[in-house]
Design an enzyme around this catalytic site. Structure first.
Site, mmCIF file in Angstrom:
data_model
loop_
_atom_site.group_PDB
_atom_site.id
_atom_site.type_symbol
_atom_site.label_atom_id
_atom_site.label_comp_id
_atom_site.label_asym_id
_atom_site.label_seq_id
_atom_site.Cartn_x
_atom_site.Cartn_y
_atom_site.Cartn_z
ATOM 1 N N ALA A 83 -6.931 -27.554 85.429
ATOM 2 C CA ALA A 83 -8.239 -27.676 86.085
ATOM 3 C C ALA A 83 -9.184 -28.513 85.225
ATOM 4 C CB ALA A 83 -8.831 -26.293 86.330
ATOM 5 N N PRO A 84 -10.160 -29.159 85.828
ATOM 6 C CA PRO A 84 -11.089 -30.035 85.104
ATOM 7 C C PRO A 84 -12.318 -29.293 84.599
ATOM 8 C CG PRO A 84 -11.508 -30.235 87.427
ATOM 9 C CD PRO A 84 -10.389 -29.220 87.286
ATOM 10 N N TRP A 85 -13.190 -30.051 83.919
ATOM 11 C CA TRP A 85 -14.371 -29.457 83.279
ATOM 12 C C TRP A 85 -15.615 -29.471 84.158
ATOM 13 C CZ3 TRP A 85 -17.834 -33.314 83.525
ATOM 14 C CH2 TRP A 85 -17.404 -34.632 83.322
ATOM 15 N N LYS A 113 -4.267 -23.986 82.900
ATOM 16 C CA LYS A 113 -4.899 -24.563 81.714
ATOM 17 C C LYS A 113 -6.243 -25.148 82.120
ATOM 18 C CE LYS A 113 -4.999 -28.561 79.691
ATOM 19 N NZ LYS A 113 -6.376 -28.510 79.078
ATOM 20 N N PRO A 114 -7.343 -24.494 81.722
ATOM 21 C CA PRO A 114 -8.653 -25.093 81.961
ATOM 22 C C PRO A 114 -8.914 -26.203 80.943
ATOM 23 C CG PRO A 114 -8.919 -23.059 80.746
ATOM 24 C CD PRO A 114 -7.440 -23.194 81.027
ATOM 25 N N SER A 130 -8.731 -36.936 86.650
ATOM 26 C CA SER A 130 -8.796 -38.381 86.871
ATOM 27 C C SER A 130 -7.470 -38.916 87.402
ATOM 28 C CB SER A 130 -9.148 -39.096 85.570
ATOM 29 O OG SER A 130 -8.056 -39.041 84.661
ATOM 30 N N ALA A 135 -5.972 -41.573 86.375
ATOM 31 C CA ALA A 135 -5.141 -42.014 85.248
ATOM 32 C C ALA A 135 -4.319 -40.859 84.689
ATOM 33 C CB ALA A 135 -6.019 -42.627 84.158
ATOM 34 N N GLU A 176 -5.239 -33.662 93.023
ATOM 35 C CA GLU A 176 -6.582 -33.973 93.540
ATOM 36 C C GLU A 176 -7.265 -34.793 92.466
ATOM 37 O OE1 GLU A 176 -10.130 -34.312 93.717
ATOM 38 O OE2 GLU A 176 -10.565 -32.172 93.800
ATOM 39 N N CYS A 221 -16.327 -35.400 92.102
ATOM 40 C CA CYS A 221 -15.494 -36.478 92.648
ATOM 41 C C CYS A 221 -15.803 -36.755 94.113
ATOM 42 C CB CYS A 221 -14.021 -36.169 92.440
ATOM 43 S SG CYS A 221 -13.537 -34.511 92.927
ATOM 44 N N GLU A 257 -15.164 -45.229 89.088
ATOM 45 C CA GLU A 257 -15.764 -43.898 89.124
ATOM 46 C C GLU A 257 -16.624 -43.702 87.872
ATOM 47 O OE1 GLU A 257 -14.441 -39.441 90.428
ATOM 48 O OE2 GLU A 257 -13.047 -40.544 89.155
#
Length: 511
Positions: free
Chosen positions: A165-167, A191-192, A245, A247, A266, A300, A399
């Site tokens: 997961a993202p921040w 995993k955060p 992201s 990438a 995503e 996003c 972005e």
């Protein structure tokens, strides 16, 4: 403007809460074993609020083992039993809502009014939704499709899910990964982002306190290169879901493909905000400011490219700039704060770089700088409006992930729709028009996973979230997310009791 004060207990006592460690494995908090520490920093003040031991490969292995051990029991629970557990989970989250809001504001710099009114209630609602959806994991009805057999479809859990997961929305993204996975009978290791682990850990603890068995929900807090890659490549992980992201998503896909895992991605976005000349201008201006600045633009699906038909263009630029200038930057915990800092000074400087380079080819109408000394310790950046950039310019195509909106004019409807689709991304978009036929055309022709009409940003648990093109594939939220987290099995029963079937003669013997 409000100056962030020192970290006090009313903000969130992270170091005290996670004294036992920032890993949650097999139902308890524990310390990481990588031999390295990491500091969670309040981006509003620059103060460290938690120093913890990062997860290493051994911690990932332990978490996957705990999830694997818990899987048979959890997968074997009835839909009603899993549903009841998720309803209890939602109740625990509701009881602890203020705790979650303060922890999320502390680690992310989000204004408290955003976490109280958006992040936390949205997560509680999502939990309640999946509590109900757990009872509706159905396959196709039985039928005699061949004439001689009865067929039906089973939906079965995949196994151990390894998610990253993202921040930017740590709590909501933890929920989006964990809830459909466990509602479907899987177990999970999440995993955060190592810079924002607080609410993911609180979420896992709440699941355990609600009676969800140990090992069903596990958290490993480590770096992407060490913990993340180990998790995605682990041979006992059957499926990976990643939000982040494009990438990094490509790297996740490479690792997952090597072990033939189910994959859900995503990824990035560059959402167009398409304003036709018959739109309600005031509604569009207010929608643009809210859609561009939510979460300080670190979203996003945020409105990033406003295309405005030429008769409304100048008025839109003028009014949007004026409204942006009323937005109040300040301490996320102070009443009246509208906009908090970016997640870090590194991210703030990255955003500033995009705007500074754009000055050579576009007009910075408002913003384009950090605020004054009062907020100098935080990673703040003023709401920024950029006009008259070329379609192929960096600030239009890349972005930015900050409080920056770019506005470009268009003439014909055909041109506006072409420009809206002219990026590699396709996550979200909006169209603004009073003409139902015009708006309906936009919803058909814009290539994005979500298209709003006369609004931008709202999400609901019952509807799916996911992208087209370089924004990834698969869905979060809604019952559609179960497509990612279940295996489909066709079961076929012979109904004839005939030993020598006619079709056997196509393989051996004669009719």
């Amino acid at each position: 403007m409000h100056n962030p004060g020192s970290a006090t207990p009313d903000r969130f006592a992270a170091q005290e809460r996670f004294a036992d460690g920032a890993q949650f494995i097999g139902g308890r908090l524990t310390k990481g074993t990588s031999g390295r520490t990491h500091a969670v920093v309040d981006p509003a003040s620059g103060q460290e609020v938690l120093t913890y031991e990062l997860a290493g490969a051994a911690d990932v292995d332990a978490a996957v083992a705990a999830a694997r051990e818990a899987f048979p029991g959890w997968a074997g629970a009835t839909p009603g039993e899993r549903s009841d557990a998720l309803h209890r989970f939602a109740a625990v989250l509701a009881d602890r809502a203020e705790d979650f809001a303060r922890a999320e504001s502390l680690q992310c710099g989000k204004p408290l009014k955003l976490t109280r009114e958006f992040d936390v209630p949205g997560t509680i609602d999502n939990t309640s939704f999946f509590a109900g959806a757990a009872r509706h994991l159905q396959g196709q009805s039985a039928g005699e499709y061949s004439g001689d057999h009865t067929s039906y479809v089973r939906r079965e859990p995949i196994g151990v899910v390894g998610s990253i997961a993202p921040w930017n929305y740590p709590l909501q993204m933890a929920a989006w990964k964990i809830l459909p996975a466990i509602a479907a009978g899987n177990t999970i290791v999440l995993k955060p982002a190592e810079i924002t682990p607080l609410t993911s850990l609180l979420f896992a603890q709440a699941a355990t306190d609600a009676g969800i068995p140990d090992g069903v929900v596990n958290i490993v807090t480590g770096t992407g290169q060490e913990a993340g890659e180990r998790l995605v490549g682990h041979p006992d992980v059957a499926m990976t879901s990643f939000t982040g992201s494009t990438a990094v998503g490509k790297r996740v896909a490479e690792i997952a493909t090597a072990t033939v895992k189910r994959l859900h991605l995503e990824l990035g976005g560059k959402a167009p905000f398409l304003v036709f000349d018959d739109a309600d201008l005031e509604a569009a201006v207010h929608g643009a400011v809210a859609g561009a600045l939510i979460n300080t633009g670190q979203d996003c699906t945020a409105a990033t490219r406003a295309y405005v038909q030429r008769p409304l263009y100048e008025a839109f630029v003028e009014r949007t700039a004026a409204l942006m200038e009323t937005v109040r930057l300040g301490d996320p915990f102070a009443p009246g704060t509208d906009l908090g800092p970016l997640i870090s000074h590194v991210q703030r400087d990255r955003v500033a770089g995009f705007v500074d380079r754009a000055r050579a080819y576009a007009r910075v109408v408002t913003g384009g700088e950090a605020p004054g000394e009062e907020l100098a310790k935080g990673a703040y950046y003023k709401p920024t409006l950029v006009a008259d950039a070329a379609q192929d310019s960096e600030i239009v195509q890349s972005e930015i992930f900050g409080p920056v909106l770019v506005v470009l004019p268009f003439d014909s409807d055909d041109e506006g729709l072409r420009l809206a689709n002219d990026t590699p991304y396709g996550l979200a978009a909006s169209a603004w028009s009073r003409d139902v036929y015009r708006a309906n055309r936009a919803t058909r022709e814009i290539k994005a996973g979500c298209v709003w009409v006369n609004d931008h940003i709202p999400i609901i648990s019952e509807m799916p979230h996911g992208g087209y093109k370089a924004s990834g594939f698969g869905k979060d939220m809604s019952s559609y997310s179960f497509e990612e987290y279940t295996q489909i099995k066709h079961v076929m029963f012979d109904n004839t009791a005939i030993a020598r079937k006619d079709w056997h003669r196509t393989i051996f013997g004669d009719r």
